[in-house]
Structure formats: C-alpha cells, structure tokens
Design a protein around this motif. Sequence first.
Motif, PDB file in Angstrom:
ATOM      1  N   ARG A 164      12.721 -12.272   5.435  1.00  0.00           N
ATOM      2  CA  ARG A 164      13.153 -11.993   6.818  1.00  0.00           C
ATOM      3  C   ARG A 164      12.728 -13.091   7.796  1.00  0.00           C
ATOM      4  NH1 ARG A 164      12.463  -6.214   5.849  1.00  0.00           N
ATOM      5  NH2 ARG A 164      10.624  -6.005   7.145  1.00  0.00           N
ATOM      6  N   TYR A 165      11.591 -13.736   7.536  1.00  0.00           N
ATOM      7  CA  TYR A 165      11.203 -14.823   8.441  1.00  0.00           C
ATOM      8  C   TYR A 165      12.168 -15.999   8.286  1.00  0.00           C
ATOM      9  CZ  TYR A 165       8.348 -18.130  11.031  1.00  0.00           C
ATOM     10  OH  TYR A 165       7.905 -19.059  11.949  1.00  0.00           O
ATOM     11  N   VAL A 207       2.243  -3.107  -5.125  1.00  0.00           N
ATOM     12  CA  VAL A 207       2.622  -1.788  -5.645  1.00  0.00           C
ATOM     13  C   VAL A 207       3.970  -1.304  -5.094  1.00  0.00           C
ATOM     14  CG1 VAL A 207       0.252  -1.085  -6.140  1.00  0.00           C
ATOM     15  CG2 VAL A 207       1.257  -0.540  -3.905  1.00  0.00           C
ATOM     16  N   GLY A 208       4.672  -2.166  -4.360  1.00  0.00           N
ATOM     17  CA  GLY A 208       6.038  -1.787  -3.995  1.00  0.00           C
ATOM     18  C   GLY A 208       6.474  -2.255  -2.626  1.00  0.00           C
ATOM     19  N   LYS A 209       7.765  -2.140  -2.413  1.00  0.00           N
ATOM     20  CA  LYS A 209       8.373  -2.665  -1.185  1.00  0.00           C
ATOM     21  C   LYS A 209       8.598  -1.597  -0.126  1.00  0.00           C
ATOM     22  CE  LYS A 209      10.383  -6.383  -3.827  1.00  0.00           C
ATOM     23  NZ  LYS A 209      11.427  -7.359  -4.016  1.00  0.00           N
ATOM     24  N   LEU A 210       8.249  -0.372  -0.447  1.00  0.00           N
ATOM     25  CA  LEU A 210       8.400   0.719   0.520  1.00  0.00           C
ATOM     26  C   LEU A 210       7.389   0.537   1.653  1.00  0.00           C
ATOM     27  CD1 LEU A 210       9.609   3.510   1.290  1.00  0.00           C
ATOM     28  CD2 LEU A 210       7.876   4.554  -0.204  1.00  0.00           C
ATOM     29  N   CYS A 211       7.873   0.667   2.899  1.00  0.00           N
ATOM     30  CA  CYS A 211       6.989   0.512   4.055  1.00  0.00           C
ATOM     31  C   CYS A 211       7.485   1.396   5.189  1.00  0.00           C
ATOM     32  CB  CYS A 211       6.958  -0.954   4.501  1.00  0.00           C
ATOM     33  SG  CYS A 211       5.663  -1.302   5.715  1.00  0.00           S
ATOM     34  N   THR A 219      16.181  -3.989   7.060  1.00  0.00           N
ATOM     35  CA  THR A 219      15.869  -4.910   5.965  1.00  0.00           C
ATOM     36  C   THR A 219      17.116  -5.727   5.630  1.00  0.00           C
ATOM     37  OG1 THR A 219      16.487  -3.343   4.228  1.00  0.00           O
ATOM     38  CG2 THR A 219      14.199  -3.276   4.989  1.00  0.00           C
ATOM     39  N   LEU A 220      16.895  -6.900   5.048  1.00  0.00           N
ATOM     40  CA  LEU A 220      18.030  -7.736   4.623  1.00  0.00           C
ATOM     41  C   LEU A 220      18.820  -7.001   3.556  1.00  0.00           C
ATOM     42  CD1 LEU A 220      16.160 -11.168   4.336  1.00  0.00           C
ATOM     43  CD2 LEU A 220      17.616 -10.380   6.207  1.00  0.00           C
ATOM     44  N   VAL A 263       8.450  -9.837   2.275  1.00  0.00           N
ATOM     45  CA  VAL A 263       8.758  -8.924   1.163  1.00  0.00           C
ATOM     46  C   VAL A 263      10.121  -8.250   1.377  1.00  0.00           C
ATOM     47  CG1 VAL A 263       7.891  -6.858  -0.059  1.00  0.00           C
ATOM     48  CG2 VAL A 263       6.283  -8.543   0.815  1.00  0.00           C
ATOM     49  N   ASP A 264      10.621  -8.333   2.605  1.00  0.00           N
ATOM     50  CA  ASP A 264      11.797  -7.545   3.022  1.00  0.00           C
ATOM     51  C   ASP A 264      11.516  -6.056   2.801  1.00  0.00           C
ATOM     52  OD1 ASP A 264      14.292  -7.244   4.212  1.00  0.00           O
ATOM     53  OD2 ASP A 264      15.361  -7.250   2.292  1.00  0.00           O
ATOM     54  N   ALA A 265      10.295  -5.674   3.098  1.00  0.00           N
ATOM     55  CA  ALA A 265       9.878  -4.276   2.932  1.00  0.00           C
ATOM     56  C   ALA A 265      10.462  -3.409   4.045  1.00  0.00           C
ATOM     57  CB  ALA A 265       8.357  -4.191   2.960  1.00  0.00           C
ATOM     58  N   GLY A 266      10.543  -2.114   3.790  1.00  0.00           N
ATOM     59  CA  GLY A 266      11.027  -1.184   4.800  1.00  0.00           C
ATOM     60  C   GLY A 266      11.187   0.217   4.237  1.00  0.00           C
ATOM     61  N   PRO A 267      11.530   1.156   5.115  1.00  0.00           N
ATOM     62  CA  PRO A 267      11.636   2.557   4.688  1.00  0.00           C
ATOM     63  C   PRO A 267      12.751   2.791   3.666  1.00  0.00           C
ATOM     64  CG  PRO A 267      11.541   2.375   7.086  1.00  0.00           C
ATOM     65  CD  PRO A 267      11.729   0.993   6.567  1.00  0.00           C
ATOM     66  N   ASP A 268      13.713   1.878   3.603  1.00  0.00           N
ATOM     67  CA  ASP A 268      14.839   2.073   2.685  1.00  0.00           C
ATOM     68  C   ASP A 268      14.568   1.542   1.277  1.00  0.00           C
ATOM     69  OD1 ASP A 268      14.905  -0.467   4.146  1.00  0.00           O
ATOM     70  OD2 ASP A 268      16.595  -0.931   2.837  1.00  0.00           O
ATOM     71  N   ARG A 269      13.463   0.791   1.109  1.00  0.00           N
ATOM     72  CA  ARG A 269      13.217   0.172  -0.197  1.00  0.00           C
ATOM     73  C   ARG A 269      12.655   1.207  -1.172  1.00  0.00           C
ATOM     74  NH1 ARG A 269      13.931  -5.420   0.000  1.00  0.00           N
ATOM     75  NH2 ARG A 269      14.218  -5.059  -2.238  1.00  0.00           N
ATOM     76  N   ARG A 270      13.117   1.183  -2.386  1.00  0.00           N
ATOM     77  CA  ARG A 270      12.703   2.176  -3.382  1.00  0.00           C
ATOM     78  C   ARG A 270      11.931   1.564  -4.552  1.00  0.00           C
ATOM     79  NH1 ARG A 270      12.965   4.581   0.230  1.00  0.00           N
ATOM     80  NH2 ARG A 270      14.385   6.201   0.937  1.00  0.00           N
ATOM     81  N   GLU A 271      11.726   0.243  -4.518  1.00  0.00           N
ATOM     82  CA  GLU A 271      11.040  -0.406  -5.633  1.00  0.00           C
ATOM     83  C   GLU A 271       9.538  -0.165  -5.504  1.00  0.00           C
ATOM     84  OE1 GLU A 271      12.975  -1.802  -3.362  1.00  0.00           O
ATOM     85  OE2 GLU A 271      14.290  -3.349  -4.186  1.00  0.00           O
ATOM     86  N   ILE A 272       8.983   0.703  -6.325  1.00  0.00           N
ATOM     87  CA  ILE A 272       7.530   0.923  -6.296  1.00  0.00           C
ATOM     88  C   ILE A 272       6.974   0.918  -7.719  1.00  0.00           C
ATOM     89  CG2 ILE A 272       7.364   2.137  -4.087  1.00  0.00           C
ATOM     90  CD1 ILE A 272       7.175   4.740  -5.712  1.00  0.00           C
ATOM     91  N   MET A 273       5.724   0.554  -7.834  1.00  0.00           N
ATOM     92  CA  MET A 273       5.077   0.443  -9.146  1.00  0.00           C
ATOM     93  C   MET A 273       4.796   1.829  -9.713  1.00  0.00           C
ATOM     94  SD  MET A 273       1.594  -1.630 -10.168  1.00  0.00           S
ATOM     95  CE  MET A 273       2.301  -3.271 -10.138  1.00  0.00           C
ATOM     96  N   SER A 274       5.094   1.992 -10.997  1.00  0.00           N
ATOM     97  CA  SER A 274       4.829   3.274 -11.660  1.00  0.00           C
ATOM     98  C   SER A 274       3.360   3.343 -12.088  1.00  0.00           C
ATOM     99  CB  SER A 274       5.706   3.404 -12.904  1.00  0.00           C
ATOM    100  OG  SER A 274       5.293   2.430 -13.848  1.00  0.00           O
TER     101      SER A 274
END
Lengths: 111, 348
Positions: B248-249, B58-62, B7-8, B71-82
């Motif tokens: 990322r694009y 619901v979040g950037k975790l992927c 991720t970026l 979204v710059d999503a990936g396994p390292d992202r921790r921003e998720i909706m509560s």
Amino acid sequence: MNEHYYDKGDLAKFPEIGKNCPDLSAKFFDWYSAVFADGALSAREKSLIALGVAHAVQCPYCIDAYSRDALEKGADLDQLTEAVHVSAAIRGGASLVHGLQMRAHATRLGM
Amino acid sequence: MAGRVLTLSQTRSPLASAAEQLRVLGRIPIARGFDEALAPTGLSPLTAQTIEVLQINVGKLCNQTCRHCHVDAGPDRREIMSRDTMALCLRALDATSIPTVDITGGAPELNPDFRWLVRECAARGRHLIDRCNLTILLTPSHADLPQFFAEHRVELICSLPHYRAPSTDAQRGEGVFEKSLEALRRLNAVGYGNGTSGLRLVLVTNPVGAFLAGGQASLEAEWKREMLRQYGIRFDALYCLTNMPISRYLAWLVESGNVEAYMERLVMSFNPVAARGVMCRTTVSVGWDGRLFDCDFNQMLELEVGERGTAHIRDFNAAALAGREIVVGPHCFGCTAGAGSSCGGATA
C-alpha cells in the motif's frame, strides 16, 4: 544559462559552490553541519528555526530543504505551519514597530 | 489524506500482486542496484549469520487499514496461520536455541490461536515480541490482553507514527490516535513502560509521507518528554522505521507522484554502516502458510528463501539457513537509507 532565476535542481548542486574556493566552502559546510547537530537545542528545534528563517529570507531552496528536514526530524504539518507563523509575525512586527520611528519623525516635523 | 482506506486486494488493484509490485519497482530508474551499492562494503553477496530471531507472521487479518501497510492487511483478509503451522514453528524452536520469537501480522492478536502460540513460546523460555497496533486492545474480546501480555512477559512493539493526532490519524485512520493513547494507558497501568518492571514497551514511528525517518536517539528523547507531558504516558524506547516501497505504501507513492523521488532518496542515502546491521542477516521470517523468507518485506513480495516453493517451516534447517544468500532487490534500499531501518529500529 537559465531563463529564470531559480532552478529546483540547483539545491542538489550546492556543494559545487566550493569549486573555486574549496577551503572557505569546506569551512562553511563543516560549520553548517555542526550548527544543526543536537545540542542545547534539539536537531528538530533547529530545523523548525531554519524553516522559519527560510521564510523570512524567502529562499525557495531552504523552504524545500527544511520542509522535508523538519518532517524527517519528526515535526508535523501543524508544527511546520506554526514555525512559519512565527517567522511571519516577526516580519510583520518588525515592520509595525518601525511605525514608532515614523511617528517620532512625523511628530518632530509636525506642529 | 482523508478518506477510508481499502486493501489493495479488496479494490482489485494490480499492485495487490507481488509480481506487479516487483515490476513497478524494477521500472524505476535508480543510480545503482542494491548489489552494486553493497559491493564496496564487502557485504555482497549478502549472507545470513546465526538466526537470532524467528519472526512469525500469523496472518493478514487486521482491524485497521493503514495507508502505508506493507502487508496489505485489513478486515477483509482471511489468510491466517493455522495451529498446525504454529506447531511446526514450535518444533523449529525445540530443535534450536533461537533466543527471540517475534510475532507479527496483520493484527496478530486476531488469530484465534495467538494466545496458544504465546503460551507455548513462553513455556519454552524464549524472549517474545508482539507487534501490536494498540487499538486491538480496546476491542471487547481483547481487553484482557494487557494482563495476559504482562503474565507472559511479552515485549510489546507498538505503532504510533506521531505523538500528536493529525499525522497518526492521517496514516492509520480517524480516531486511531485517541484509541492508541487509551491502550497505552492500560499498558502503563499493568506495569508496561515504567523502566523497572522489565515489561518493555517500545513505540514505533514511521514517516507520514514520502520522506525518511528522523534520528532515533534525538526523537526518542523528545517523544518521552512529550508523551509524558501531554498524556502522562511512559514507554521504554522509540524505534524509527523507514517506510518500505511495497504494497500500500508503494501504491500511495505511485498515486501521489512521489515514487521516483522517494526511490532516489533511498538510493542516495545508502549507508554502509546501516547495511552491516540489516535484520535479514539474523532473522528467518515465517509466512502465514509456513513458507520461509529472509524478512517480512521479502515475504510480502513473495521472494522466498532459496528455490521457490522449497523452503517451508516443516523442513526447517537452522544450519542451512544460517549461511544462506539473502534475496535482495531495490526495496532493500529502504533498510539501508540514512540511519538504517529494521524491526529493531535504526541500525547505524
């Protein structure tokens, strides 16, 4: 005046060809658009045919245009490459099959 | 296009910042601004209509790190909706008759409260969409999701850039194509995509490179034929999406030297008919932290609805949002180029 025969920027200026002959040019571009619409062949199939022909006639404008067009029509690089092989096979085959003419002629001339 | 994608955010790229993305986009010379292009259509300033879709990110975790991800999503992202923020979304639904809830991410299924949100939305009788990356369905903790989706009548919109492996894997990661096929087979097995069950399965293709998407109707016919012929897989519809020059694009466009030509192509391909159908006119997009945006793309560029920091799902006011002026920028040409592009595919 260009110092070289091909200018990449000329592709975008293609419509200017109609400046001194608008009626014929309009007929050409209308027909051209109609040719590439979905029909008995899909627009994607036609684009791959165009790419193959572009290589056979060795037109750099057409190669640029139809590489992108075929990608946009959903073909992938393997499919584009196969289309070029089809073109190359026909060009190569066309040369080789004339070898029969050569053989017939040589046979006539020989003892 | 080989090599593992990070991720970026992970690589600390300047383009991880929305402000930097806007700066880069603003520096690209283009023939005319989006408002200027819109003016002759009578659509400027672009304003929203009735809200038909509440899109909840619901979040950037992927579990994937696709090259083109906006979204710059990936396994390292921790921003998720509560769950609290999800509850505010449900409160907004209760106060309105918005017919469709569109859940996206990241991989939305990785949010621990994803199933709760689906159940609650389904209980409210709303049409539910999940934007699924397919591979998540093969992970052990999510293997029962096809059945879960079927039980709750969730429409699935699934990413598959191409019906052959090379392009799909180049964009989404090595081995993703084969996993995606297996996931589609499992969805077919519970009734998705057969055209009669009402379990709608949509595939999404987007260009693997710096070019526009093809004609949706033409490609759909070919895809249906080839997916069935080559893999025995059925689906209901194909959406063709244009890649948006953000995140990322955008980074890839800059790195590959394609950014100016791509923007020029988007601008030159502006289609007034596509502009009329842009999704932001009928959508409100909720970020993982509850902030409100005109669309998922504006969300990633942090272009909030109205005054900065004032628009939050806790203050949801459907009447005020329905007439709002939409925040536009050069990236909006991505939704109006050619046949148009939206979360529902082509718009023209």
